[in-house]
Design an enzyme around this catalytic site. Structure first.
Site, PDB file in Angstrom:
ATOM      1  N   GLU A 145      -8.086  -0.445   0.255  1.00 25.46           N
ATOM      2  CA  GLU A 145      -6.692  -0.967   0.827  1.00 25.46           C
ATOM      3  C   GLU A 145      -6.953  -1.473   1.981  1.00 25.46           C
ATOM      4  OE1 GLU A 145      -3.492   1.906  -1.474  1.00 25.46           O
ATOM      5  OE2 GLU A 145      -4.348   2.753   0.272  1.00 25.46           O
ATOM      6  N   GLU A 167      -7.430   7.595  -6.460  1.00 20.52           N
ATOM      7  CA  GLU A 167      -6.160   8.554  -6.001  1.00 20.52           C
ATOM      8  C   GLU A 167      -5.891   9.019  -7.582  1.00 20.52           C
ATOM      9  OE1 GLU A 167      -6.474   5.648  -2.640  1.00 20.52           O
ATOM     10  OE2 GLU A 167      -7.155   5.742  -4.761  1.00 20.52           O
TER      11      GLU A 167
END
Length: 260
Positions: free
Chosen positions: A111, A131
Site C-alpha cells: 500500500e 491481511e
C-alpha cells in the site's frame, strides 16, 4: 534502536530509506517519523522529487508491524500527519514521489508503494496482501486496487492473499518498470533527476487536478478547472514559469524553471 528512517539529499532530490530490520515493518513511531519527513519534503521549496526505498535486499516493507499489533497497537492508532507510512493521507503533497521496490512489498508495504506516483521494482521483488490471513482489512489497497487494475484481478489479490512477482505486477500496470536489482537505483535516480529538472508548478497542477477530480465526471472536472477551482492550476497559469516556458519554446532553448 537506530533511526528507522534515513535520508539522503542530492540537489533537488530527497531519498528516503526505510531501515528497520529485519523486515522493514512499520509501527506507529516509524510512521510518524515518515510523515514528518515527507511533510518537510513537501514544504521545502528546494526539494522537487522524493525517492522511497528500503535498506537491505529482502524486504521493501512488510507493512504494519504485527509484533506491536500483538502487543496492543490498534489499527486505528495515530500514524502521524501523513497516515500510515507518511504518504497515504499527507495533505497537499504536490511533488512527485517514486518508489524503488527492492524486495518484498507486503500488506501495508504494498500500500505504501501504491501511494507513490511511479513504482520501479527489482526483478526479485514480490507483492502480497496477506491481511486476509490475520483477519485485518487491507483498507488502502481495498480502495485503490479496483480503481487501478481489473476488478476481478484486484479481488483475487484481496480475497486470497496470494503472492505475485514483479513481472505480473508489471503486466497489470502496478509497476512502471522491472529491472535487475543492481540497476534499480540508477534507473530510479535517473528518472528522479529528469523530474527534478522539469516544471514543478506543472507537476503540482497535475497532482492536485487528479486528486480534486477523481470522483467527478469528465464534464464536472473540466468545469472545475476552467472555473479556476483548482488552486495549483491557478498558480501555474499566473506564474513566471508559464511565461518562461512559452518564451523558451519560441526561442528554441531549454526553459529555466524557478517554481514561481
Amino acid at each position: 534502536m537506530a533511526n528507522p528512517i534515513n535520508t539522503r539529499r542530492n540537489g533537488a532530490v530527497l531519498e528516503v530509506i526505510l531501515d528497520r530490520p529485519r523486515a522493514n515493518a512499520i509501527d506507529a513511531a516509524t510512521s510518524q517519523i515518515m510523515g514528518d519527513v515527507f511533510a518537510a519534503f513537501r514544504d521545502d521549496p528546494d526539494l522537487r522529487v522524493a525517492i522511497l526505498t528500503a535498506a537491505g535486499e529482502r524486504f521493501f516493507s512488510a507493512g504494519w508491524d504485527l509484533k506491536v499489533a500483538a502487543e496492543g497497537e490498534a489499527p486505528d492508532t495515530d500514524y502521524g500527519v501523513g497516515g500510515f507510512g507518511g504518504l497515504q493521507e499527507l495533505p497537499g503533497l504536490n511533488k512527485p514521489v517514486i518508489a524503488a521496490v527492492n524486495g518484498m512489498a507486503v500488506g501495508g508495504g504494498f500500500e505504501l508503494a501504491l501511494s507513490c506516483d511511479l513504482i520501479y521494482a527489482a526483478e526479485h521483488a514480490r507483492f502480497a496482501l496477506p491481511e486476509i490471513n490475520v483477519g485485518v482489512l487491507a483498507d488502502a489497497a481495498t480502495i485503490k486496487l479496483p480503481r487501478r487494475i481489473p476488478y476481478h484481478v484486484a479481488m483475487d489479490m484481496l480475497l486470497t492473499g496470494r503472492w505475485f512477482d514483479a513481472e505480473e505486477a508489471a503486466r497489470w500496470g502496478l509497476v512502471n518498470e522491472v529491472l535487475p536489482a543492481g540497476q534499480l537505483m540508477d534507473r530510479v535516480r535517473e528518472t528522479a533527476q529528469l523530474l527534478a529538472d522539469g516544471p514543478p508548478l506543472v507537476f503540482a497542477a497535475i497532482k492536485e487536478t487528479i486528486r480534486m477530480t477523481e470522483n467527478l465526471t469528465e464534464r464536472e472536472a473540466l468545469r472545475l478547472v476552467n472555473n479556476q477551482g483548482i488552486p495549483a492550476v491557478n498558480t501555474l497559469n499566473a506564474s513566471e514559469d508559464l511565461q518562461e516556458g512559452t518564451r523558451a519554446f519560441a526561442e528554441k532553448r531549454k526553459p529555466v524553471w524557478k517554481g514561481r
